[in-house]
Design a protein around this motif. Structure first.
Motif, PDB file in Angstrom:
ATOM      1  N   LYS A 568       0.803  -1.218   0.000  1.00  0.00           N
ATOM      2  CA  LYS A 568       0.000   0.000   0.000  1.00  0.00           C
ATOM      3  C   LYS A 568       0.835   1.266   0.000  1.00  0.00           C
ATOM      4  CE  LYS A 568      -2.042  -1.150   3.811  1.00  0.00           C
ATOM      5  NZ  LYS A 568      -2.912  -1.152   5.016  1.00  0.00           N
ATOM      6  N   ALA A 691      -4.389   6.645  -2.177  1.00  0.00           N
ATOM      7  CA  ALA A 691      -5.275   6.667  -1.007  1.00  0.00           C
ATOM      8  C   ALA A 691      -6.093   7.955  -0.999  1.00  0.00           C
ATOM      9  CB  ALA A 691      -4.464   6.565   0.273  1.00  0.00           C
ATOM     10  N   GLN A 695      -8.773   7.326   4.010  1.00  0.00           N
ATOM     11  CA  GLN A 695      -7.847   6.196   4.147  1.00  0.00           C
ATOM     12  C   GLN A 695      -6.510   6.643   4.725  1.00  0.00           C
ATOM     13  OE1 GLN A 695      -8.044   5.137   0.006  1.00  0.00           O
ATOM     14  NE2 GLN A 695      -9.372   3.354   0.388  1.00  0.00           N
TER      15      GLN A 695
END
Length: 817
Positions: A568, A691, A695
């Motif tokens: 991520k 993101a 988030q």
């Protein structure tokens, strides 16, 4: 000279039937003899067949001139012919072909006219000839145009480029690559109208300046040719052989090109890890590497099926498509961190270079179809995916007829399904570059060391590229496919390139006469480890670039920098930041172009900031978010972040030799200020591309990662309690890991397995020892370079790194019951 009509049949197979359905690429089966003919060793018609195939490669035939897709390309050809003919010197005693391109008078020792006139003259002639030879062009088969080209070749030979010139002057490239390439192309296009004696004279000039493609520059400066230069020279010699009906010359070119189908471990060429270096120390996949790709494919495609086709040694080159080029193309754009000084060229941007890669790989796919249909299908799907995801430009705009023909055929083929961008991590230790790719984004990291230059400047290009390879980060995403192509480089602040840590001392712009590939004098720890090609640890011992007047007189800025790349996010750490210059020291978190009118919202700790130009702020924050880009975390207790929204104006001419018109773009910049003359300063931030603000805030509140160490000796992180990335800049230990030498380590531990990856970024250690006190494990599989010297109660490994190329060494273990 033999005409096409007398060579249309070769070994009983119609050449036109071979070409049917192949399109504008004139590819392997269509560009040489059929394999059956080649097997007989017959060469009588092979020269004509190859010449006609090359002619068709230049014009893109066969294609349908009435197809609207080709309209703009044909108009462009018309303009080229019209403009070129307008500038022809038509005086009876002319000594130049064009009024604005005067050849040097070699009888005048005071004449300093540059050699580029040779290349420019032949390039213009080739353009006119191409218009004459291309169906659908207004000037197709026009006898007056043909006469201009034939006469121009004669004048150019007599007064500009011939075997009687005593020595090369100005730039060897014009005599050996640029000039002869365009001259040979012109001859191929109008071959049947050139007097045989004149053609022999033209080819004699090639023999004079390129007697052997293994070498470039004539005495006293002769040197071994490498990489793209070798490929250029080989193509020229091969075409000289084809036009002069010399099998010996074609063989010479083929064999010399085959010599570069091997991996190198230093200097110019292809590296086994996918790196491509040119000019000895410059990461150049996206410029000289593209030239190499193009020329090799031209020659491979041309000679396959002929008596001079390549043998099995071409495998290294074929592998480079996916090993070298594909990892640095994202959504139809070549990443700028491998484009060297060409990033300062207005007419040669990342998308332009990717277009060339796609065209040429599509051509190569056709060429390997018979022997390796799976590889060909994989390449076509990859290229189709790049084209489908390009939301910034039109691949057909300003494209040549051959390119339009090749790419339109690819896009019209319903059997080719677009492949998605791959997900993974690639460490190019050979050129100090790394690429981390996740769904929707990719991050390139550009570094420098004793082996790899900060940047290259030359011929007045890339005058302000000082910090582009100094730990710079290049973030590409689906949301903005034109971030770096839309006048980014002439407008961005060159002292605030994302990712870098620098002092703000002004550096002098490089002038037109300066050439160089400046690189650190002593920094060797640059590289990292890849874990199963998915995640990676990247790091560099930063030795900052200096003002030339201070080199050797004052210590440069020093720092240790790391990037840990996961699913991520990318965790960026810096430590040991020390500088004595007296100038402010900063680490640049982001410097994003908002193009001409963007008002992307910047949020700091949940507070939306003003969007007016000129806004700035400095405050302590835990997270930030930039609309259309992603999130930025400042872990632990936050960081004092400076941010600025501004409009900047510049011109391509400021950084190179391109357009002088000013251009303006908006930017949002974020940086961390380390003050003046810091000693041992540090930083930590996390990039979370893609993101949204919610988030980002959630990850800041509940991070699934932990920074374990951030010192000048060790930088380390843990993710999800089971994956570790550690950069040891010295022999040291951290928690359950101890190493005997500087190295980069990645670990993944599950309930029943342990995966270990180790690399030596210094490329100097013969062995690296690593001890892991993580329990008792049994070896399941390992690279031959990994030896288990103890498995209980701790795991001790010895890694053979004597090859010294900075690659990753892997081992997998299962837990003992």
């Amino acid at each position: 000279m033999t005409s096409e009509s007398s060579t249309g049949e070769t070994a009983g197979v119609s050449r036109r039937r071979l070409l049917a359905g192949i399109g504008g690429g004139v590819l392997l089966a269509a560009s040489g003899l059929p394999r059956a003919a080649a097997a007989t060793g017959t060469t009588a018609d092979a020269f004509d067949d190859l010449r006609l195939a090359w002619r068709d490669r230049l014009t893109g035939v066969p294609f349908d001139p009435s197809d609207p897709l080709f309209r703009d390309g044909l108009r462009g050809l018309d303009s080229t012919v019209r403009t070129g003919r307008y500038r022809i010197d038509r005086s009876p005693d002319r000594t130049q072909v064009f009024t604005d391109l005067r050849f040097r008078d070699l009888s005048d020792p005071n004449d300093t006219q540059a050699s580029w006139i040779i290349t420019s003259t032949y390039t213009r002639l080739a353009g006119i000839a191409k218009g004459w030879a291309t169906p659908g062009c207004t000037y197709y088969q026009n006898p007056d145009v043909l006469a201009d080209v034939v006469a121009g070749l004669k004048t150019a030979h007599d007064h500009g480029y011939n075997a009687g010139i005593p020595r090369e002057y100005s730039n060897w490239w014009d005599f050996e690559i640029g000039g002869p390439a365009q001259m040979l192309n012109t001859c191929a296009l109008v071959h049947d109208s050139i007097d045989p004696a004149d053609l022999a004279d033209y080819l004699a000039a090639v023999d004079r300046f390129v007697p052997d493609p293994r070498y470039n520059m004539q005495e006293p400066y002769t040197e071994l040719s490498t990489g793209a230069n070798r490929a250029d020279l080989c193509l020229n010699v091969a075409l000289r052989g084809i036009l002069g009906r010399s099998g010996e010359k074609i063989t010479q070119a083929r064999d010399a090109l085959g010599e570069i189908f091997r991996y190198v471990s230093s200097g110019d060429g292809l590296y086994q890890d996918g790196s491509y270096i040119h000019h000895k120390t410059v990461a150049y996949t996206g410029a000289y590497g593209v030239i190499l790709l193009s020329r090799v494919i031209d020659l491979l495609a041309l000679l396959t099926g002929s008596p001079w086709e390549f043998g099995a040694n071409r495998s290294v080159f074929l592998d480079s498509v996916e090993r070298t080029y594909a990892p640095v193309v994202f959504n139809n754009q070549m990443m700028d961190f491998v484009r060297g000084r060409s990033l300062s060229r207005f007419g040669e941007r990342g998308h332009h270079q990717a277009h060339t890669v796609i065209e040429r790989v599509t051509v190569l796919a056709d060429s390997v179809e018979q022997d390796d249909p799976q590889r060909a299908a994989r390449w076509r799907a990859m290229c189709r995916g790049w084209l489908d995801r390009d939301t910034y430009d039109n691949v057909f705009k300003d494209a040549s007829i051959p390119r339009i023909a090749v790419l339109s055929r690819l896009l019209a083929d319903d059997s080719v399904k677009p492949a998605p961008e791959p997900v993974g991590f690639t460490m190019f230790a050979g050129m100090a570059r790394a690429v981390h790719r996740r769904p929707g984004w990719a991050l390139g990291i550009a570094m420098a060391s004793k082996r790899v230059a900060y940047y290259e400047t030359g011929a007045g290009e890339n005058r302000k590229g000082f910090h582009t390879g100094e730990g710079a980060t290049y973030l590409y995403n689906d949301a903005d496919n034109g971030q770096f192509d839309d006048d980014y480089w002439p407008t961005v602040d060159p002292y605030r390139i994302p990712g870098i840590t620098l002092n703000k001392m002004p550096l002098p712009d490089k002038t037109g006469g300066e050439w160089g590939e400046a690189h650190p004098a002593s920094a060797t720890w640059v590289g990292g480890a890849s874990l199963e090609g998915r995640h990676g640890a990247v790091g560099m011992d930063l030795e900052g670039i200096q003002h030339r007047d201070l080199v050797g007189k004052q210590p440069p800025l020093r720092a240790r920098k790391s990037w840990f790349c996961f699913d991520k996010y990318v965790i960026a750490l810096g430590a040991g930041i020390t500088d004595v210059s007296g100038h402010p020291v900063e680490t640049i978190v982001e410097n994003r172009s908002l193009h001409t009118s963007g008002r992307n919202v910047l949020t700091l700790d949940g507070e939306v900031q003003p969007t007016e130009l000129g806004w700035s702020a400095t405050r302590k924050v835990r997270w930030a978010h930039l609309e259309g880009v992603g999130g930025y975390l400042f872990p632990r207790t936050g960081a004092r972040l400076s941010a600025l929204r501004e409009e900047r104006t510049g011109a391509w001419q400021d950084i190179g030799n391109s357009k002088s018109d000013p251009t303006t773009r908006r930017f949002v910049t974020m940086w961390l200020d380390h003050g003046t003359s810091p000693t041992g300063a540090d930083y930590a931030y996390v990039l979370v591309p893609g993101a949204d603000a919610a988030q980002t805030a959630a990850l800041a509140e509940n991070p699934d990662f932990q920074i374990l160490a951030n010192t000048k000796d060790v930088q380390a992180v843990r993710v999800n309690d089971n994956e570790f990335g550690v950069n040891f800049f010295a022999a040291a230990d951290l928690a359950n890991i101890r190493v005997s030498a500087p190295c980069s380590v990645m670990l993944r531990r599950t309930s029943d397995q342990l995966v270990v990856s180790v690399a030596d970024p210094t490329q100097s250690s013969k062995t690296v020892g690593i001890e892991l006190t993580l329990g008792s494990y049994r070896l399941a599989e390992a690279d031959p370079t990994v030896t288990v010297t103890r498995s209980s109660p701790s795991l001790v490994l010895s890694i053979d790194t004597s090859a010294g190329l900075g690659d990753s060494h892997h081992a997998r273990f299962s837990r003992r019951c």
